[in-house]
Design a protein around this motif. Structure first.
Motif, PDB file in Angstrom:
ATOM      1  N   PRO A 195      30.227 -62.596  61.267  1.00 10.34           N
ATOM      2  CA  PRO A 195      31.200 -61.635  61.788  1.00 10.34           C
ATOM      3  C   PRO A 195      30.633 -60.218  61.669  1.00 10.34           C
ATOM      4  O   PRO A 195      29.915 -59.925  60.712  1.00 10.34           O
ATOM      5  N   GLN A 196      30.932 -59.349  62.617  1.00  7.25           N
ATOM      6  CA  GLN A 196      30.343 -58.013  62.632  1.00  7.25           C
ATOM      7  C   GLN A 196      30.581 -57.267  61.324  1.00  7.25           C
ATOM      8  O   GLN A 196      29.722 -56.541  60.843  1.00  7.25           O
ATOM      9  N   GLU A 197      31.762 -57.483  60.711  1.00 10.18           N
ATOM     10  CA  GLU A 197      32.063 -56.762  59.480  1.00 10.18           C
ATOM     11  C   GLU A 197      31.261 -57.276  58.287  1.00 10.18           C
ATOM     12  O   GLU A 197      31.262 -56.648  57.224  1.00 10.18           O
ATOM     13  N   ARG A 198      30.565 -58.407  58.450  1.00  9.28           N
ATOM     14  CA  ARG A 198      29.755 -58.950  57.350  1.00  9.28           C
ATOM     15  C   ARG A 198      28.294 -59.108  57.745  1.00  9.28           C
ATOM     16  O   ARG A 198      27.542 -59.844  57.105  1.00  9.28           O
ATOM     17  N   ALA A 199      27.883 -58.412  58.773  1.00  3.83           N
ATOM     18  CA  ALA A 199      26.497 -58.529  59.238  1.00  3.83           C
ATOM     19  C   ALA A 199      25.506 -58.017  58.198  1.00  3.83           C
ATOM     20  O   ALA A 199      24.394 -58.532  58.071  1.00  3.83           O
ATOM     21  N   GLY A 200      25.897 -56.980  57.451  1.00  3.37           N
ATOM     22  CA  GLY A 200      25.005 -56.463  56.418  1.00  3.37           C
ATOM     23  C   GLY A 200      24.760 -57.488  55.324  1.00  3.37           C
ATOM     24  O   GLY A 200      23.640 -57.648  54.841  1.00  3.37           O
ATOM     25  N   SER A 201      25.814 -58.202  54.916  1.00  2.00           N
ATOM     26  CA  SER A 201      25.661 -59.253  53.905  1.00  2.00           C
ATOM     27  C   SER A 201      24.760 -60.368  54.413  1.00  2.00           C
ATOM     28  O   SER A 201      23.938 -60.908  53.673  1.00  2.00           O
ATOM     29  N   ALA A 202      24.902 -60.714  55.695  1.00  2.18           N
ATOM     30  CA  ALA A 202      24.068 -61.769  56.275  1.00  2.18           C
ATOM     31  C   ALA A 202      22.594 -61.355  56.287  1.00  2.18           C
ATOM     32  O   ALA A 202      21.705 -62.134  55.929  1.00  2.18           O
ATOM     33  N   ALA A 203      22.321 -60.111  56.698  1.00  2.00           N
ATOM     34  CA  ALA A 203      20.940 -59.627  56.730  1.00  2.00           C
ATOM     35  C   ALA A 203      20.343 -59.583  55.336  1.00  2.00           C
ATOM     36  O   ALA A 203      19.179 -59.949  55.131  1.00  2.00           O
ATOM     37  N   SER A 204      21.132 -59.150  54.363  1.00  2.00           N
ATOM     38  CA  SER A 204      20.614 -59.071  52.992  1.00  2.00           C
ATOM     39  C   SER A 204      20.357 -60.458  52.421  1.00  2.00           C
ATOM     40  O   SER A 204      19.398 -60.660  51.669  1.00  2.00           O
ATOM     41  N   LEU A 205      21.189 -61.433  52.779  1.00  2.00           N
ATOM     42  CA  LEU A 205      20.983 -62.800  52.306  1.00  2.00           C
ATOM     43  C   LEU A 205      19.663 -63.356  52.837  1.00  2.00           C
ATOM     44  O   LEU A 205      18.886 -63.979  52.096  1.00  2.00           O
ATOM     45  N   ALA A 206      19.396 -63.108  54.122  1.00  2.00           N
ATOM     46  CA  ALA A 206      18.144 -63.578  54.716  1.00  2.00           C
ATOM     47  C   ALA A 206      16.930 -62.899  54.090  1.00  2.00           C
ATOM     48  O   ALA A 206      15.917 -63.544  53.781  1.00  2.00           O
ATOM     49  N   GLN A 207      17.014 -61.599  53.872  1.00  2.00           N
ATOM     50  CA  GLN A 207      15.881 -60.884  53.306  1.00  2.00           C
ATOM     51  C   GLN A 207      15.663 -61.228  51.842  1.00  2.00           C
ATOM     52  O   GLN A 207      14.530 -61.233  51.357  1.00  2.00           O
ATOM     53  N   THR A 208      16.746 -61.534  51.128  1.00  2.00           N
ATOM     54  CA  THR A 208      16.598 -61.979  49.743  1.00  2.00           C
ATOM     55  C   THR A 208      15.903 -63.332  49.685  1.00  2.00           C
ATOM     56  O   THR A 208      15.052 -63.567  48.815  1.00  2.00           O
ATOM     57  N   ALA A 209      16.266 -64.234  50.603  1.00  2.00           N
ATOM     58  CA  ALA A 209      15.581 -65.528  50.668  1.00  2.00           C
ATOM     59  C   ALA A 209      14.091 -65.327  50.916  1.00  2.00           C
ATOM     60  O   ALA A 209      13.239 -66.033  50.350  1.00  2.00           O
ATOM     61  N   ASN A 210      13.758 -64.351  51.738  1.00  2.00           N
ATOM     62  CA  ASN A 210      12.365 -64.049  52.022  1.00  2.00           C
ATOM     63  C   ASN A 210      11.650 -63.554  50.766  1.00  2.00           C
ATOM     64  O   ASN A 210      10.528 -63.969  50.456  1.00  2.00           O
ATOM     65  N   GLU A 211      12.302 -62.641  50.007  1.00  2.00           N
ATOM     66  CA  GLU A 211      11.703 -62.094  48.795  1.00  2.00           C
ATOM     67  C   GLU A 211      11.467 -63.191  47.751  1.00  2.00           C
ATOM     68  O   GLU A 211      10.404 -63.262  47.134  1.00  2.00           O
ATOM     69  N   ILE A 212      12.472 -64.041  47.544  1.00  2.00           N
ATOM     70  CA  ILE A 212      12.339 -65.111  46.551  1.00  2.00           C
ATOM     71  C   ILE A 212      11.294 -66.125  47.005  1.00  2.00           C
ATOM     72  O   ILE A 212      10.549 -66.693  46.192  1.00  2.00           O
ATOM     73  N   GLY A 213      11.213 -66.363  48.325  1.00  2.00           N
ATOM     74  CA  GLY A 213      10.191 -67.267  48.836  1.00  2.00           C
ATOM     75  C   GLY A 213       8.792 -66.781  48.513  1.00  2.00           C
ATOM     76  O   GLY A 213       7.918 -67.570  48.108  1.00  2.00           O
ATOM     77  N   ILE A 214       8.539 -65.483  48.671  1.00  2.00           N
ATOM     78  CA  ILE A 214       7.224 -64.926  48.362  1.00  2.00           C
ATOM     79  C   ILE A 214       6.891 -65.126  46.887  1.00  2.00           C
ATOM     80  O   ILE A 214       5.789 -65.569  46.537  1.00  2.00           O
ATOM     81  N   ALA A 215       7.847 -64.794  46.006  1.00  2.00           N
ATOM     82  CA  ALA A 215       7.612 -64.941  44.574  1.00  2.00           C
ATOM     83  C   ALA A 215       7.388 -66.405  44.189  1.00  2.00           C
ATOM     84  O   ALA A 215       6.525 -66.733  43.367  1.00  2.00           O
ATOM     85  N   THR A 216       8.167 -67.307  44.801  1.00  2.00           N
ATOM     86  CA  THR A 216       8.008 -68.737  44.513  1.00  2.00           C
ATOM     87  C   THR A 216       6.640 -69.238  44.979  1.00  2.00           C
ATOM     88  O   THR A 216       5.994 -70.050  44.304  1.00  2.00           O
ATOM     89  N   GLY A 217       6.197 -68.760  46.131  1.00  2.00           N
ATOM     90  CA  GLY A 217       4.906 -69.185  46.652  1.00  2.00           C
ATOM     91  C   GLY A 217       3.757 -68.796  45.752  1.00  2.00           C
ATOM     92  O   GLY A 217       2.785 -69.558  45.584  1.00  2.00           O
ATOM     93  N   LEU A 218       3.841 -67.617  45.141  1.00  2.00           N
ATOM     94  CA  LEU A 218       2.784 -67.193  44.217  1.00  2.00           C
ATOM     95  C   LEU A 218       2.653 -68.164  43.054  1.00  2.00           C
ATOM     96  O   LEU A 218       1.538 -68.453  42.601  1.00  2.00           O
ATOM     97  N   VAL A 219       3.791 -68.670  42.578  1.00  2.00           N
ATOM     98  CA  VAL A 219       3.758 -69.616  41.460  1.00  2.00           C
ATOM     99  C   VAL A 219       3.257 -70.983  41.912  1.00  2.00           C
ATOM    100  O   VAL A 219       2.332 -71.552  41.336  1.00  2.00           O
ATOM    101  N   ILE A 220       3.862 -71.537  42.968  1.00  2.00           N
ATOM    102  CA  ILE A 220       3.546 -72.910  43.372  1.00  2.00           C
ATOM    103  C   ILE A 220       2.103 -73.021  43.852  1.00  2.00           C
ATOM    104  O   ILE A 220       1.339 -73.879  43.393  1.00  2.00           O
ATOM    105  N   LEU A 221       1.705 -72.152  44.780  1.00  2.00           N
ATOM    106  CA  LEU A 221       0.352 -72.256  45.319  1.00  2.00           C
ATOM    107  C   LEU A 221      -0.688 -71.775  44.315  1.00  2.00           C
ATOM    108  O   LEU A 221      -1.799 -72.313  44.263  1.00  2.00           O
TER     109      LEU A 221
END
Length: 487
Positions: free
Chosen positions: A389-415
């Motif tokens: 919903p337009q009123e929650r677009a900021g939360s949606a964008a932040s959720l996606a970018q947080t997943a990206n940040e955690i993915g990078i950190a997780t990759g450093l450990v696993i790989l």
């Protein structure tokens, strides 16, 4: 009900350019500290712990507060939040430039990270509002990403030039004029969006989110740096438990910090997983290229840096080419094509030689992997933001970018762990990493030992490449199968 107010919005392109300016600066700020850190250390004389915090606090604050700040923008208005945080960023940058003690750098970098965490999701949400047409929105996201990547690419060069002629504090002053311009121009060029007045911000959820993400990211960093196992596991358990509590709480609140029902929308959860897993691979493999080019192939740091430029150019070009192709082909086909290019990109890593044509293969692999994610990323972000919903677009964008940040950190450990296991098995040792091996061989000036370490490292790199091929194949299936099943 969402209220939208546009104040003298002259042009969508001017609005996009204004949103891109802070992203360019934030990207530069992420990378430029690595250039300035040696000078800062010599001047401020931080302890080893303080040095780590000086380097890491910015990223910690970005990852830990992005979800909360996205929700704040949804509640008070995204343009208003950008203006406030641009002001805060400028002031913190000016203070950091004239810091006289390590704690001042740590504190100001923490504030800058908090402000940066607010600006990025608010900007992405405003892009969705400024460009309601899906194809135009995807193109705008590609242009926004280009500015961010451009900032990452030029940061070392800009930092090097400024340190050549000025003092280390000058790298922080870069932020002041850009953020001042943003503050002055935003009311004229950007629309405002505001959720229902009086929508409460659950501070308990904000605290749970912050501590959970910081604990997980810190545990992953500790794992990479070889901290005691019990500390790493303990911190990871704390982060996971608090994360579960946070998720359960969101389901019980009338006004959750982040609307997790978004993940039930068609294609959103799949896009989140693709973003997370591709970030895991890209973040995890990023640590190997430099070692391969310098420690295995013997290139000077400057030459090694030049070898990495093609991958940056490829990612910037692909982030604009992908949206262009989206005007001519179905978006799902463009994303699938980008993912398949990434599959092909990990193949050269799986066959890297110690000598011979290794540099060329490393460059080809880097170009293909970065181009693939560059083409797919704008579409994946659009899949997430467009379903909110337009009123929650900021939360949606932040959720996606947080997943990206955690993915990078997780990759450093696993790989990193995968390559370390292969490295140790190849040398028949029970501890130590290739970093220790290269340092020991250099200290002894032992060419025989260096050859063994190089071979063992390349074996680990190949294992990472093979893992990348397999995981990318899984990602392709994850992206394709639900669509076929639905059809």
């Amino acid at each position: 009900m969402t209220t939208l107010t546009t104040t003298r919005q002259r042009s969508p392109r001017l609005a996009l350019a204004l949103l891109a300016l802070p992203s360019l600066l934030i990207a530069i700020d992420i990378s430029v500290l690595g250039v300035a850190l040696p000078r800062m250390s010599a001047d401020l004389r931080p302890s080893p712990t303080e040095l780590l915090w000086m380097n890491d606090i910015y990223g910690f604050m970005v990852g830990g507060t992005m979800i909360t700040m996205g929700a704040v923008g949804d509640r008070i208005g995204r343009r208003r939040l950008i203006v406030i945080c641009a002001t805060v960023f400028a002031i913190a940058s000016a203070v950091a430039a004239f810091s006289t003690a390590p704690w001042m750098i740590i504190a100001t970098r923490a504030v800058m990270g908090l402000a940066g965490a607010a600006i990025m999701p608010a900007s992405m949400a405003l892009i969705g509002q400024i460009f309601p047409d899906p194809k135009a929105r995807i193109s705008a996201m590609g242009a926004y990403m280009t500015c961010f990547l451009g900032g990452m690419a030029v940061a070392p060069l800009i930092g090097g030039v400024m340190l050549q002629y000025w003092w280390w504090g000058s790298v922080f002053l870069l932020g002041v004029p850009v953020m001042v311009l943003t503050v002055l121009a935003a009311p004229r060029l950007l629309p405002e969006s505001e959720a229902q007045p009086g929508t409460p911000l659950d501070l308990r959820s904000a605290a749970l989110c912050l501590v959970s993400i910081l604990s997980l990211v810190a545990a992953l960093k500790w794992a990479v740096n070889g901290a005691e196992l019990w500390r790493t596991v303990g911190l990871a358990v704390i982060g996971l438990v608090l994360g579960v509590v946070f998720v359960r709480r969101q389901h019980t609140l009338e006004h959750p910090l982040v609307d997790l029902s978004l993940l039930k929308q068609p294609g959103v959860a799949r896009a989140m997983w693709v973003l997370f897993l591709t970030a895991l691979l890209m973040g995890g493999t990023s640590i190997f290229a430099g070692f391969y080019l310098q420690s295995v192939r013997g290139l000077e740091p400057l030459k090694a840096a030049f070898c990495l430029i093609p991958s940056t150019i490829a990612m910037i070009a692909a982030s604009n080419l992908g949206p262009w192709l989206g005007h001519r082909f179905a978006p799902k086909h463009v994303v699938l094509g980008g993912l398949l290019v990434m599959v092909a990109g990990f193949v050269p890593f799986a066959f890297l030689p110690v000598g011979g044509a290794g540099i060329g293969l490393a460059i080809v692999g880097s170009v293909l992997t970065t181009a693939g994610i560059g083409a797919a990323f704008p579409f994946l972000m659009n899949d997430i933001i467009s379903h909110a919903p337009q009123e929650r677009a900021g939360s949606a964008a932040s959720l996606a970018q947080t997943a990206n940040e955690i993915g990078i950190a997780t990759g450093l450990v696993i790989l990193g762990s995968l390559a370390t296991v292969v490295y140790r098995a190849r040398l028949s040792v029970s501890d130590g990493s290739w970093v220790d091996g290269f340092e020991e061989a250099a200290g002894r000036a032992d060419s025989v030992l260096l050859g063994h370490v190089q071979t063992a490292f390349v074996d680990g790199y190949r294992a990472v490449g093979a893992f990348g091929v397999v995981l990318m194949a899984v990602i392709v299936v994850l992206y394709v199968v639900p669509r076929r099943a639905k059809a």
